[in-house]
Design an enzyme around this catalytic site. Structure first.
Site, PDB file in Angstrom:
ATOM      1  CG  HIS A  69      -7.945  -5.302  10.491  1.00 18.20           C
ATOM      2  ND1 HIS A  69      -8.912  -4.473   9.983  1.00 18.20           N
ATOM      3  CD2 HIS A  69      -7.616  -6.176   9.477  1.00 18.20           C
ATOM      4  CE1 HIS A  69      -9.164  -4.810   8.724  1.00 18.20           C
ATOM      5  NE2 HIS A  69      -8.385  -5.829   8.409  1.00 18.20           N
ATOM      6  CE  LYS A  73      -7.247  -1.666   9.386  1.00 15.91           C
ATOM      7  NZ  LYS A  73      -7.314  -0.633   8.337  1.00 15.91           N
ATOM      8  CD  GLU A 126      -2.852   1.257   2.349  1.00 15.06           C
ATOM      9  OE1 GLU A 126      -3.769   2.101   2.336  1.00 15.06           O
ATOM     10  OE2 GLU A 126      -2.679   0.457   3.287  1.00 15.06           O
TER      11      GLU A 126
END
Length: 466
Positions: free
Chosen positions: A393, A388, A365
């Protein structure tokens, strides 16, 4: 009289609508603009938007040590519970704080009262969050016409696996006749939307997305499209999850997805983009938005937090759990959201990354963001963080909770931090670096990323109110 009426409506012989002419095109209505007018959430940082946001920007963490009682194994003997607990490689979790104090989830109200005894926890989280969001939006209509134009789009990633475990135990003990008649309604993911719809009498679209960890984002994006298309004027949208149970944790442990290196230091377990990250911390919660057509919101004098300007989707078409190294799926989702918004990548001020604290996912990412935003990212003009580290999560609820964080970043002018970033991944250098502390800044446009198992990707783009 009825016979005569039928005869009048019957077409003449030989004219049975068998026309060779094609139908004219359907009406081409202009795309309607969609805004956010209400927010509600239940997270490991606390119950309620203000509680969660204040703790998030202060750099606090909602992750704690897992204890045997968290496994939801009430139907098993103590020896089995302890054996199961000992077998779990990951012993940390991001659990919603429960109790009667301010900022705690009231189980007595939402799970144990006469009206809610038959519902699972993930549904209760959705009801609680929706209640806050609707009150925040001041949208509790009593007119039938308004209820018919209000819909619900709340999804979930897993549902109630603890109920399935309890039912399996009944089979093993030959007690199947004692299975609750509410077993199926408790585990169906669309029942979160169903219960919210029934509680308030909303008769617009009743929808539930199930796209793993991208569920919350897809639920909000789909609801936006429903308003744009004219199916509703108002949508209650988000994601919910409650998977802190023995079987869910064991399953993610077996797939080697969970953090295990900091079992004795829970607050340090979730470390997005850090070199010592070793997996995500499983969490639970819910995030819900009230979405509304712009003119509808203006006419009733609603407070507008932000506009939903873009919604991009893509598929990796690669692997059941891992993204491709080139990060093309993430790039496509972000690009499509930006293009739909009519903006340029250089106009995005903040990105709330999906980054879950997994070795591969975070790096892919980060690389995708760098390749899309180029100089805008490497110059330090683009603020980037993963929340997070504070929330863990939240699986099916992650996308909606983090979308709310992006909305609040725009509304409050604060970009939240990334916790536990002690040694950034080598992909970062110079001014291309995730935020380690909250940053006050003007945020005119914010992007929120969500990626899920099966290679499903979603990006939501929020801008300042028009």
């Amino acid at each position: 009289m009825a016979f005569l009426l039928r005869r009048r409506l019957r077409p003449p012989v030989g004219r049975r609508f068998f026309s060779s002419q094609p139908f004219s095109p359907p009406p081409n209505a202009p795309r309607r603009r969609v805004v956010v007018t209400g927010l509600g959430m239940v997270t490991p940082l606390g119950c309620g938007v203000e509680r969660t946001w204040s703790r998030l920007v202060d750099g606090q963490c909602g992750i704690r040590a897992l204890v045997p009682a968290d496994l939801k194994m009430a139907g098993f003997d103590e020896a089995t519970v302890m054996y199961t607990y000992e077998q779990l490689a990951s012993k940390v979790a991001a659990i919603v704080p429960c109790g009667k104090e301010d900022g705690e989830f009231d189980e007595e109200q939402w799970l144990q009262s006469k009206d809610y005894r038959s519902i699972a926890r993930f549904i209760a989280y959705a009801l609680c969050s929706s209640d806050e969001a609707l009150r925040d939006a001041n949208w509790l209509p009593i007119e039938f016409e308004k209820k018919e134009r209000t819909g619900v789009s709340i999804g979930g990633g897993i549902g109630s696996i603890s109920d399935i475990l309890d039912a399996a135990q009944m089979i093993c003990e030959k007690r199947l006749r004692r299975l609750s008649p509410f077993f199926i309604p408790r585990i169906l993911i669309n029942m979160a939307s169903g219960h919210v719809s029934m509680k308030y009498g909303f008769q617009g679209p009743n929808h539930a997305a199930v796209t793993a960890c991208a569920t919350g984002a897809h639920s909000i994006g789909d609801a936006t499209r429903m308003i744009q298309f004219g199916d509703a004027d108002v949508m209650i949208a988000g994601g919910t999850e409650s998977s802190i149970d023995a079987l869910s944790i064991a399953g993610f442990c077996r797939s080697r997805a969970l953090a295990t290196n900091n079992n004795f230091l829970p607050h340090a377990s979730s470390r997005p983009f850090d070199c010592k990250r070793d997996g995500f911390v499983i969490g639970e919660g819910c995030g819900v938005m009230v979405l509304e057509e712009l003119d509808h919101a203006k006419e009733r004098g609603a407070r507008i937090y932000a506009e939903v300007r873009g919604y991009g989707m893509s598929g990796d078409a690669y692997h059941i759990t891992q993204p491709h190294n080139d990060g093309k799926g993430a790039v496509l989702a972000m690009t499509r959201a930006i293009e739909q918004a009519g903006l340029h990548p250089n106009q995005i001020d903040y990105v709330n990354a999906h980054a879950t604290s997994t070795p591969l996912g975070d790096a892919v990412e980060a690389s995708a963001i760098k390749s899309l935003f180029l100089d805008h990212a490497t110059s330090g003009a683009l603020a980037l963080s993963s929340t997070k580290g504070a929330t863990g999560h939240l699986l099916g609820a992650a996308g909606s909770v983090e979308a709310i964080f992006a909305v609040l970043a725009v509304h409050r002018g604060i970009a939240p931090p990334t916790l536990n970033l002690d040694e950034p991944d080598p992909i970062f250098n110079g001014t291309y670096m995730p935020l380690c502390a909250s940053k006050k800044m003007q945020i005119r446009a914010a992007l929120s990323n969500s990626f899920g198992f099966g290679g499903t990707n979603a990006s939501l783009l929020f801008t300042q109110p028009p």
